[in-house]
Structures are given as structure tokens and as C-alpha cells.
Scaffold this motif. Structure first.
Motif, PDB file in Angstrom:
ATOM      1  N   GLY A  29       2.659  -8.488 -12.629  1.00  0.00           N
ATOM      2  CA  GLY A  29       3.190  -6.851 -12.648  1.00  0.00           C
ATOM      3  C   GLY A  29       3.233  -6.638 -11.162  1.00  0.00           C
ATOM      4  O   GLY A  29       2.950  -7.234 -10.287  1.00  0.00           O
ATOM      5  N   LEU A  30       3.634  -5.292 -10.838  1.00  0.00           N
ATOM      6  CA  LEU A  30       3.315  -4.822  -9.800  1.00  0.00           C
ATOM      7  C   LEU A  30       2.487  -3.385  -9.692  1.00  0.00           C
ATOM      8  O   LEU A  30       2.903  -2.743 -10.875  1.00  0.00           O
ATOM      9  CB  LEU A  30       4.964  -4.383  -9.164  1.00  0.00           C
ATOM     10  N   LYS A  31       2.026  -3.194  -8.635  1.00  0.00           N
ATOM     11  CA  LYS A  31       1.271  -1.960  -8.619  1.00  0.00           C
ATOM     12  C   LYS A  31       1.739  -1.555  -7.354  1.00  0.00           C
ATOM     13  O   LYS A  31       1.569  -2.125  -6.327  1.00  0.00           O
ATOM     14  CB  LYS A  31      -0.316  -1.877  -8.891  1.00  0.00           C
ATOM     15  N   ILE A  32       1.392  -0.019  -7.063  1.00  0.00           N
ATOM     16  CA  ILE A  32       1.425   0.592  -5.764  1.00  0.00           C
ATOM     17  C   ILE A  32       0.174   0.448  -4.726  1.00  0.00           C
ATOM     18  O   ILE A  32      -0.745   0.534  -5.550  1.00  0.00           O
ATOM     19  CB  ILE A  32       1.576   2.106  -6.153  1.00  0.00           C
ATOM     20  N   GLU A  33       0.626  -0.001  -3.755  1.00  0.00           N
ATOM     21  CA  GLU A  33      -0.458  -0.313  -2.993  1.00  0.00           C
ATOM     22  C   GLU A  33      -0.650   0.886  -1.972  1.00  0.00           C
ATOM     23  O   GLU A  33      -1.928   1.539  -1.958  1.00  0.00           O
ATOM     24  CB  GLU A  33      -0.309  -1.531  -2.163  1.00  0.00           C
ATOM     25  N   LYS A  34       0.426   1.572  -1.349  1.00  0.00           N
ATOM     26  CA  LYS A  34       0.417   2.662  -0.159  1.00  0.00           C
ATOM     27  C   LYS A  34       1.417   3.574  -0.548  1.00  0.00           C
ATOM     28  O   LYS A  34       2.529   3.302  -1.056  1.00  0.00           O
ATOM     29  CB  LYS A  34       0.477   2.125   1.082  1.00  0.00           C
ATOM     30  N   GLN A  35       1.300   4.865  -0.261  1.00  0.00           N
ATOM     31  CA  GLN A  35       2.213   5.706  -0.353  1.00  0.00           C
ATOM     32  C   GLN A  35       1.965   6.457   1.049  1.00  0.00           C
ATOM     33  O   GLN A  35       0.934   7.372   1.266  1.00  0.00           O
ATOM     34  CB  GLN A  35       2.021   6.777  -1.635  1.00  0.00           C
ATOM     35  N   LEU A  36       3.115   6.381   1.836  1.00  0.00           N
ATOM     36  CA  LEU A  36       3.012   7.099   3.214  1.00  0.00           C
ATOM     37  C   LEU A  36       4.095   8.138   3.435  1.00  0.00           C
ATOM     38  O   LEU A  36       5.312   7.861   3.014  1.00  0.00           O
ATOM     39  CB  LEU A  36       3.126   5.995   4.308  1.00  0.00           C
ATOM     40  N   GLN A  37       3.742   9.470   3.837  1.00  0.00           N
ATOM     41  CA  GLN A  37       4.820  10.238   4.219  1.00  0.00           C
ATOM     42  C   GLN A  37       5.330  10.610   5.373  1.00  0.00           C
ATOM     43  O   GLN A  37       4.282  10.440   6.315  1.00  0.00           O
ATOM     44  CB  GLN A  37       4.149  11.768   3.457  1.00  0.00           C
ATOM     45  N   TYR A  38       6.565  10.545   5.606  1.00  0.00           N
ATOM     46  CA  TYR A  38       7.174  10.758   7.058  1.00  0.00           C
ATOM     47  C   TYR A  38       7.952  12.179   7.143  1.00  0.00           C
ATOM     48  O   TYR A  38       8.211  12.739   6.301  1.00  0.00           O
ATOM     49  CB  TYR A  38       7.904   9.624   7.238  1.00  0.00           C
ATOM     50  N   THR A  39       8.266  12.324   8.446  1.00  0.00           N
ATOM     51  CA  THR A  39       9.012  13.686   8.751  1.00  0.00           C
ATOM     52  C   THR A  39      10.760  13.327   8.760  1.00  0.00           C
ATOM     53  O   THR A  39      11.538  14.274   8.828  1.00  0.00           O
ATOM     54  CB  THR A  39       8.699  14.236  10.157  1.00  0.00           C
TER      55      THR A  39
END
Length: 92
Positions: A29-39
Motif C-alpha cells: 500500500g501507500l502511506k503519506i510520508e510528508k505534507q509540506l505547505q508552500y506560498t
């Protein structure tokens, strides 16, 4: 984050995925590793492209969502880039 009006805010996200070990059914399966927010959309897209090339990264999404500042509700994602092994939209 960029304001698109006084009542909404646009969030630009780069989200990366890693492969999970196969379970009893033998399916990985897949799982979220990182969530990064940008401008900006360009920054999120560029980061997704870089992350997707990294060792151990199965794939990456760059997307934007609109947040209603009055209710806090977030709309569906508008994908800017989908690179590598990423979940189906329905799984998102």
C-alpha cells in the motif's frame, strides 16, 4: 498560502508517499510520508518533482485547496502534479 479573496485562502501542498509492507493479502500500500505547505503553486510542484526522485519515495502530489475562512471547510484538491506511485483520487 495566498489569499484569493477576503473569505477564502488557497493552500499549496506537496505530499509525498512511501510504500507500506504487504499485508496478509500480499498487497503493498501507500502511506503519506510528508505534507509540506508552500506560498505558490510553482514551489509545491517543484518540491514534488524533487521529492519523487528521492530514494524511498514512492511518489508525490502537488495540489492546491481552497479554504473557506468563515467555516473552515476545505474544498477538493486541484492537482498541479502527480508523480510516481500515488493513490487514486477516490483514495485521497
Amino acid at each position: 498560502m495566498t489569499s484569493s479573496s477576503e473569505t477564502t485562502k488557497t493552500h499549496y501542498i506537496c505530499q509525498t508517499y512511501v510504500t507500506t509492507k504487504a499485508g496478509r493479502n500480499g498487497v503493498e500500500g501507500l502511506k503519506i510520508e510528508k505534507q509540506l505547505q508552500y506560498t505558490s503553486a510553482a514551489q509545491a510542484r517543484e518540491r514534488a518533482e524533487r521529492e519523487a526522485r528521492a530514494d524511498g519515495c514512492a511518489g508525490a502530489d502537488a495540489y492546491e485547496v481552497e479554504e473557506d475562512l468563515n467555516s473552515g471547510e476545505v474544498g477538493p484538491p486541484n492537482f498541479l502534479a502527480r508523480i510516481g506511485n500515488v493513490p487514486e483520487f477516490d483514495d485521497f
